[in-house]
Write an enzyme that holds these catalytic residues in place. Sequence first.
Site, mmCIF file in Angstrom:
data_model
loop_
_atom_site.group_PDB
_atom_site.id
_atom_site.type_symbol
_atom_site.label_atom_id
_atom_site.label_comp_id
_atom_site.label_asym_id
_atom_site.label_seq_id
_atom_site.Cartn_x
_atom_site.Cartn_y
_atom_site.Cartn_z
ATOM 1 N N LYS A 53 -5.665 -2.277 -7.229
ATOM 2 C CA LYS A 53 -5.636 -2.817 -5.863
ATOM 3 C C LYS A 53 -7.050 -2.849 -5.284
ATOM 4 C CE LYS A 53 -0.852 -1.455 -5.103
ATOM 5 N NZ LYS A 53 0.139 -0.579 -4.454
ATOM 6 N N GLN A 97 0.161 4.863 -1.218
ATOM 7 C CA GLN A 97 0.766 4.603 -2.526
ATOM 8 C C GLN A 97 1.987 5.509 -2.734
ATOM 9 O OE1 GLN A 97 -0.053 2.114 -4.556
ATOM 10 N NE2 GLN A 97 1.476 2.675 -6.067
ATOM 11 N N ASP A 120 2.061 -3.129 3.307
ATOM 12 C CA ASP A 120 3.124 -3.057 2.300
ATOM 13 C C ASP A 120 4.460 -3.561 2.834
ATOM 14 O OD1 ASP A 120 2.606 -2.165 -0.344
ATOM 15 O OD2 ASP A 120 1.983 -0.220 0.444
HETATM 16 N N1 GUN Z 1 4.738 2.116 -5.526
HETATM 17 C C1 GUN Z 1 5.334 1.188 -6.295
HETATM 18 N N2 GUN Z 1 5.177 -0.045 -5.781
HETATM 19 C C2 GUN Z 1 4.460 0.115 -4.650
HETATM 20 C C3 GUN Z 1 3.974 -0.810 -3.678
HETATM 21 O O1 GUN Z 1 4.182 -2.037 -3.730
HETATM 22 N N3 GUN Z 1 3.251 -0.254 -2.665
HETATM 23 C C4 GUN Z 1 3.041 1.090 -2.564
HETATM 24 N N4 GUN Z 1 2.352 1.532 -1.517
HETATM 25 N N5 GUN Z 1 3.482 1.953 -3.441
HETATM 26 C C5 GUN Z 1 4.188 1.461 -4.483
#
Ligand code: GUN
Length: 283
Positions: A53, A97, A120
């Site tokens: 990311k 996350q 998100d």
């Molecule tokens: N863990 C698995 N997928 C995601 C996501 O799209 N965003 C976040 N913040 N954590 C995750």
Amino acid sequence: MAIIIDGKALATKIKENLKSDVKSFYERFKRQITLAVVLVGNNPASEVYVKNKIKAAENVGIKSLSFTLPEGTEETEIENLIRTLSADKSVDGILVQLPLPKHLNEDKILALIPPEKDVDGFTAENVGNTVLFKDAIKSCTPSGIMYMLKSLPVSLSGKHAVVIGRSNIVGKPVSMLLLQENCTVSICHSKTENLKEITKQADILVVAIGRPKFVSADMVKKGAVVIDVGVNRTENGLCGDVDFQAVKEIASYISPVPGGVGPMTIAMLMKNAYLCALRRENA
Ligand code: GUN
């Protein structure tokens, strides 16, 4: 044999377009779009996702602020960090996350993210507006799946979409987005009886159950579009929730793992960061 949906190539195209949007934003508002990324603990998969990311943000011209906290971090410390980032005018997006370590209250922590910085799309306001088919920051993996589906020469309206998995991150929101596109949606999960009878009816099958090669060829209708959201680390390497080699002989289109939904999730995150920044400028 199915055509393989190249999520990596689609994601690259989205990020290329975003680069110029991000540049225009900088010229117009004289500041860089900023994304705060919070990682707690040392889940190896989460570490890889966060690294990717941050790399993508750099690639499109979004500044990232990385906060890596040890496994045993107390909840109040994380809450204070989120409060600080929420109040910081230079921060456009806050990403925590998931999963968080077990001792932390995920719901409580996510609820502290202001909806306008919720890149998100995990907060109750953004999920609620998604369900209401109103303007919302939509969560990244479901948005990526919809982008993939819309890139195909297949109409979604009236089709039977079957989603396997009911998580807050994928199953529930993608079901709502499919419904918004006028699909007839069935949501299946670990307690569903006669699963195969239902999946066999799917024109569109979205699989997010987290079990390696869970969907076999006999569960898929000929010509179905199959989207595999699974990322499973096995002794033989990375694999999805779909038995790709077998199901590709039955499906019309299929997304691979890796190179399918994963890169799309990251591209959508970048798009959400840009959208959050625009909204915060009332633009
Ligand atoms: N863990 C698995 N997928 C995601 C996501 O799209 N965003 C976040 N913040 N954590 C995750």
